[in-house]
Design a protein around this motif. Structure first.
Motif, short mmCIF file in Angstrom:
data_model
loop_
_atom_site.label_atom_id
_atom_site.label_comp_id
_atom_site.label_asym_id
_atom_site.label_seq_id
_atom_site.Cartn_x
_atom_site.Cartn_y
_atom_site.Cartn_z
N ASP A 47 0.50 1.83 11.00
CA ASP A 47 0.58 3.28 10.76
C ASP A 47 1.57 3.65 9.68
O ASP A 47 1.87 4.84 9.47
N GLY A 48 2.12 2.65 9.00
CA GLY A 48 3.07 2.91 7.94
C GLY A 48 4.51 2.77 8.41
O GLY A 48 4.79 2.68 9.61
N GLY A 49 5.41 2.75 7.45
CA GLY A 49 6.82 2.60 7.78
C GLY A 49 7.63 2.15 6.59
O GLY A 49 7.24 2.39 5.43
N ARG A 50 8.75 1.50 6.86
CA ARG A 50 9.67 1.10 5.80
C ARG A 50 10.05 -0.37 5.99
O ARG A 50 10.31 -0.82 7.10
N VAL A 51 10.10 -1.11 4.87
CA VAL A 51 10.57 -2.49 4.85
C VAL A 51 11.88 -2.51 4.07
O VAL A 51 11.92 -2.07 2.91
N ASP A 52 12.93 -2.99 4.70
CA ASP A 52 14.25 -3.04 4.06
C ASP A 52 14.57 -4.47 3.65
O ASP A 52 14.55 -5.39 4.48
N ILE A 87 15.07 -9.26 5.69
CA ILE A 87 13.86 -8.46 5.51
C ILE A 87 13.52 -7.88 6.87
O ILE A 87 13.16 -8.62 7.80
N ALA A 88 13.65 -6.57 7.01
CA ALA A 88 13.51 -5.91 8.31
C ALA A 88 12.38 -4.90 8.26
O ALA A 88 12.18 -4.21 7.26
N ASP A 89 11.63 -4.84 9.36
CA ASP A 89 10.60 -3.82 9.51
C ASP A 89 10.85 -3.06 10.82
O ASP A 89 11.72 -3.43 11.61
N HIS A 90 10.07 -2.01 11.04
CA HIS A 90 10.18 -1.20 12.25
C HIS A 90 8.82 -1.17 12.94
O HIS A 90 8.35 -0.12 13.37
N GLY A 91 8.23 -2.36 13.06
CA GLY A 91 6.88 -2.45 13.59
C GLY A 91 6.83 -2.80 15.06
O GLY A 91 7.73 -2.48 15.84
N GLY A 111 0.81 -1.21 0.00
CA GLY A 111 0.00 0.00 0.00
C GLY A 111 0.84 1.26 0.00
O GLY A 111 2.07 1.23 -0.14
N GLU A 112 0.15 2.39 0.18
CA GLU A 112 0.82 3.67 0.06
C GLU A 112 1.57 4.09 1.32
O GLU A 112 2.52 4.86 1.25
N LYS A 113 1.16 3.60 2.48
CA LYS A 113 1.77 4.05 3.73
C LYS A 113 3.09 3.34 4.04
O LYS A 113 3.84 3.77 4.92
N VAL A 114 3.36 2.28 3.34
CA VAL A 114 4.58 1.51 3.57
C VAL A 114 5.41 1.52 2.29
O VAL A 114 4.87 1.29 1.19
N ARG A 115 6.69 1.78 2.42
CA ARG A 115 7.57 1.74 1.25
C ARG A 115 8.60 0.62 1.42
O ARG A 115 9.04 0.32 2.53
#
Length: 684
Positions: free
Chosen positions: A430-435, A464-468, A390-394
């Motif tokens: 709430d959105g964030g970044r996936v590396d 594969i890292a997230d900040h959730g 989606g748009e909130k996660v890049r």
């Protein structure tokens, strides 16, 4: 010789001083002769050599005089101590000669002064001279040495000077009194020891054991310190005292050292005093190994259960979807019943997809490995991944420019990446970044990760890292289990990560998860680097064969072998509807009996893999010995026992994954028929 023996022991030391006047006279004569003689140089050289030799002897004599003086001084001091010691002692020279004896020694053994000590020990040691010489040598070298006497007691030899020794005999009674007067200091031991009364009261604790107990432990009951025995401690201690032997160790938990501090305790009874010595050792490594074994057994059992369930479910789903296809052939799309049949078919396909997840976890799915560059694979997924999050996660990617290839099923590894990215999206509402990061790693030695270790070797590492929100520590060990999910009801099936785990393990890789609540989660995948050249590359996939025309083949005969009657009935009807002559068999043994008839003609073998008695692979191999070149199609819910490591056990054989549709079955048989016909034309 007798005259020399009668001389005083140190008389040779004074010889250089006694001949000193003769030496002076000889030197004066040599000097005068050198003045008169023309060869005075040779005479002077001889004189110098003579003087040097004399001075060397004089220096040695002086050194010996000094040693004798020191020895006599030390001997006088030692004699004073021996007179008041109250023990049987004697002073001995380095060569074993007895120099002095205490009064107690004189009374017990007689006067041995001036004689070798070995003679005095002749009645106490079996080899008095050999053992005594060794004892003296060790005492001179180490400072002290002792030897137990056969009749009891101990012989102790101590060095008190450079060439002076003190020997004493300690009687058994004196030895016992000394041991009683000086109890053993348990604090010097690096092993944790607790001394217990018969009722479990702690009597004594050494310093090493205080790591498992509080400071004021003495006088308290052992149950206040250790727990988890499962029976009364008094009974445990009573069994140890009654047996009189060391008990097998028990693993207990130290209540004052943290909930996860486990200790292994073995009891050593002291029959004389009625007490028990408890020896403690750290058992955390043992408990960790036990937890690893239990987890491994649980995962293996779940995998076997999943494989068995998948096999039976696939047979049922094949029969359901197959007979549904047969009904749909007799109904047009405008028929009121067609919509119901379509719903049955769609739900059967959903069930088949669920079963495929179980097969992935149990590592019994069919893989098509190829040489893959993960940079290209993940880059091709970029558009799809952006739509999924989606748009909130890049999604951001970082790849090693010299990334090495791996041997994987491209479709399955794409499924792994998508599942992990979707999980990362769900952890960040709430959105964030996936590396997503790829890197070449060379592990020179095994790298431990909690309950397992990645072996040494060359790998491509994918993170594969997230900040959730992260995963709680008490749930981190369960995330790869089937049907376990941290999501709310209706938001997940609990099969995503179990599918990922199964795919990675079946590929020969390793996956691990590190998570911190409130900070995020990192999934790390290790895939072995592929260096061979026997697989097609991902950018040059094999061109799929055109679907064969489903025209009637009245001359083609099929031997259908399936132990499940509903599946066999559906497959037989489907092939007969398309013009094939079908002969059915319910087992491999029955199929071989049919083939024993030389008049029986067959073009294609269609067989299930897992059957009671002879399995599909076994009977096909026997049949091909008499009928070589026949086309073979294997059917099964999983392929672990057939296509090992992706290799075909029978040349030219095809595999049809259950559950399959009517079209899939007819297309597979038609493809084999077309291939056999083409081969016949080429041979002709």
């Amino acid at each position: 010789m007798k005259l020399l023996q009668k001389l005083p022991r140190n008389s040779m030391i004074w010889m250089p001083f006694l001949v000193l006047p003769l030496v002076v006279s000889a030197v004066w004569l040599q000097v005068q002769q050198a003045r008169l003689d023309q060869g005075g140089t040779l005479t002077l050289v001889s004189l110098a050599a003579f003087l040097a030799w004399y001075l060397l002897g004089g220096s040695l004599a002086c050194a010996q005089i000094r040693r004798e003086w020191l020895q006599r001084r030390q001997l006088r001091r030692l004699c004073g101590l021996m007179e008041t010691s109250g023990r049987a002692e004697c002073a001995i020279a380095a060569d074993g000669m007895v120099l002095h004896q205490s009064p107690e020694s004189m009374d017990a053994a007689g006067d041995w002064r001036g004689r070798p000590v070995f003679h005095m020990l002749a009645g106490r040691l079996a080899d008095a001279e050999g053992e005594g010489a060794g004892l003296l040598a060790r005492a001179l070298r180490q400072g002290a040495a002792s030897s137990d006497l056969p009749a009891g007691g101990r012989l102790l030899v101590e060095r008190v000077g450079e060439d002076l020794l003190r020997a004493s005999i300690i009687t058994p009674a004196a030895l016992a009194r000394a041991n009683a007067a000086q109890p053993f200091d348990y604090d010097r031991l690096p092993v944790a020891i607790i001394r217990l009364a018969a009722d479990g009261t702690v009597l004594e604790v050494n310093q090493a054991a205080r790591a498992y107990a509080s400071e004021d432990v003495e006088g308290r009951h052992l149950s206040r310190l250790l727990e988890g025995l499962g029976r009364p401690i008094e009974q445990w201690l009573a069994e140890a005292l009654s047996s009189g032997r060391t008990t097998p160790p028990e693993v207990l938990r130290a209540s004052h050292a943290g909930a996860e501090r486990y200790v292994q305790v073995s009891l050593h009874p002291e029959a004389e005093s009625g007490t028990v010595i408890a020896v403690l050792s750290d058992a955390r490594a043992l408990k960790t190994l036990e937890a690893q074994f239990v987890q491994s057994q649980k995962m293996q059992a779940i995998g076997q259960l999943a494989g068995g369930i998948a096999h039976d479910f696939n047979n049922l789903l094949t029969a359901i979807s197959g007979h549904c296809d047969l009904l749909m052939l007799r109904h047009d799309k405008g028929d009121p019943d067609y919509a119901d049949l379509d719903q049955i078919s769609q739900n059967a396909n959903r069930a088949a997809n669920l079963v495929s997840h179980l097969l992935a976890f149990s590592r019994k799915q069919t893989l098509k490995p190829q040489r893959v560059d993960l940079r290209n694979t993940i880059a091709d997924l970029s558009h799809l991944l952006n739509r999924l999050v989606g748009e909130k996660v890049r999604v951001e990617q970082q790849h090693d420019p010299r990334l090495l290839p791996v041997r994987v099923d491209r479709g399955k590894i794409e499924q792994v990446i998508m599942n992990l990215v979707v999980n990362a999206r769900d952890a960040m509402p709430d959105g964030g970044r996936v590396d997503i990061t790829t890197q070449n790693v060379d592990l020179p030695q095994a790298q431990p990760h909690g309950r397992f270790a990645v072996p040494a070797g060359n790998y491509v590492r994918v993170t594969i890292a997230d900040h959730g929100c992260g995963v709680p520590p008490d749930l981190i060990d369960k995330i790869f289990e089937p049907f376990f999910t941290t999501k709310r009801v209706g938001e997940g099936t609990g099969l995503g990560l179990s599918t990922v785990y199964g795919i990675i393990k079946q590929t020969g890789g390793y996956i691990l998860c590190d998570s911190t609540v409130g900070q995020g989660t990192v999934f790390t995948i290790y895939l072995p680097v592929f260096t061979g050249a026997d697989l097609p590359a991902e950018d040059a996939p094999e061109k799929p064969a055109d679907a064969p025309a489903l025209s009637p083949r009245h001359t083609q005969r099929v031997l259908l072998v399936e132990d499940e009657a509903p599946v066999r009935a559906f497959a037989s009807r489907a092939l007969k509807l398309h013009g094939y002559h079908v002969t059915e068999a319910a087992s491999g043994e029955e199929a071989l009996e049919i083939l024993n008839n030389d008049r029986f003609e067959v073009d294609v073998f269609v067989t299930d893999v897992v059957m009671p008695g002879l399995d599909g692979l076994s009977w096909v191999r026997r049949a091909l010995k008499d009928r070589p070149g026949k086309a073979v199609i294997f059917m099964s819910g999983y392929t672990e026992d057939v296509f090992e490591d992706g290799r075909n056990p029978v040349e030219g054989a095809s595999f049809l994954q259950k559950p399959f549709s009517l079209t899939d079955l007819v297309a597979a048989v038609g493809q084999k028929v077309e291939g056999a016909a083409a081969s016949s034309e080429i041979d002709a």
